[in-house]
Design a protein around this motif. Structure first.
Motif, short mmCIF file in Angstrom:
data_model
loop_
_atom_site.label_atom_id
_atom_site.label_comp_id
_atom_site.label_asym_id
_atom_site.label_seq_id
_atom_site.Cartn_x
_atom_site.Cartn_y
_atom_site.Cartn_z
N CYS A 64 3.27 6.52 -7.34
CA CYS A 64 2.86 7.65 -6.88
C CYS A 64 3.72 9.31 -6.54
N ARG B 133 -4.09 9.36 -10.50
CA ARG B 133 -3.18 8.33 -10.58
C ARG B 133 -2.43 7.87 -10.58
N CYS B 134 -1.57 7.34 -9.55
CA CYS B 134 -0.20 6.08 -9.33
C CYS B 134 0.61 5.11 -10.94
N ARG C 253 4.72 10.21 -11.53
CA ARG C 253 2.99 10.39 -11.89
C ARG C 253 2.84 12.31 -13.35
N ASN D 124 5.00 0.39 -10.26
CA ASN D 124 4.67 0.00 -8.61
C ASN D 124 4.70 -1.23 -9.19
N ASP E 110 0.50 2.53 -12.66
CA ASP E 110 0.46 0.77 -11.82
C ASP E 110 2.11 0.11 -12.57
N LEU F 247 -1.40 7.18 1.72
CA LEU F 247 -1.92 7.48 0.88
C LEU F 247 -3.29 6.89 0.41
N ASN F 248 -3.46 6.02 1.03
CA ASN F 248 -4.79 5.47 1.25
C ASN F 248 -5.68 6.25 1.88
#
Length: 212
Positions: A142, A156-157, A147, A162, A159, A201-202
């Motif tokens: 992220c 978007r990150c 990115r 992550n 994935d 982040l969320n």
């Protein structure tokens, strides 16, 4: 929050004598668990070199207090270790500079890091330290660095990055459990950095106007 001032950096010329007794910051930009990580930036102190620096500090402590007092001092100290990020963003995820992504799968690389890190932690414990806070790696997929690679949809990150981090963090949690089982005279605590930053982040509005 601990009630002590921010520790001075190890390489500061004033980090001697009484100035050392509230702690020292051994951190080094771009340094990692592996000695090779971040080498394209030039000189830096890897985790192994930071341990050597700590041993130099111990030699100074020995001139200031007797062995019993020093052992008590070390046993009460808190070791905060935040590392591993650079082993990914400044090593594994830079195939143009490093061969690790060609030589290791992501799980194999996580195991390499964890096995090396375990030896480093035991080296610190053998020097008399007993209280360890070990931070996991945050959601590196992220960060702007990843990115900007264009490997994920806009906004978007990444994935896949992550998921690599998740493998490492899961292994670190298991390592912490094993260290606590095998070394009852010490305390190892895992810091869930991934979830902390994931929550920021969320739910950015919960963290103030700057993030919202």
């Amino acid at each position: 929050m601990l009630g002590v001032p921010s520790p001075p950096p190890f390489l500061d010329s004033s980090t001697t004598g009484q100035n050392m007794l509230n702690g020292i910051n051994y951190a080094s930009a771009s340094g990692g668990i592996l000695d090779d990580s971040g080498r394209h930036f030039g000189d830096r102190h890897s985790m192994s070199r930071q341990i050597q620096n700590f041993e130099r500090t111990l030699n100074q402590y020995r001139t200031m207090m007797n062995a019993t007092t020093l052992n008590q001092f070390l046993a009460k100290s808190i070791v905060i270790v935040v590392t591993g990020n650079n082993d990914y963003i400044n090593n594994y995820l830079l195939p143009g500079f490093y061969g690790t992504s060609r030589n290791y799968t992501a799980p194999q690389f996580a195991n390499l890091l964890l096995n090396t890190f375990a030896r480093q932690l035991l080296a610190l414990q053998s020097l008399g330290l007993r209280r360890f806070f070990l931070a996991g790696i945050g959601p590196l997929g992220c960060i702007p660095n990843q990115r900007a690679r264009g490997l994920a949809p806009s906004g978007r990150c990444v994935d896949s990055v992550n998921q690599m981090v998740g493998t490492y963090n899961g292994g670190l949690r298991s390592l912490v459990e094993q260290l606590n089982r095998d070394h009852s005279d010490s305390i190892f605590v895992y810091g869930n950095t991934y979830n902390v930053f994931g929550d920021i982040l969320n739910h950015p509005t919960a963290y103030g106007k700057i993030l919202s």
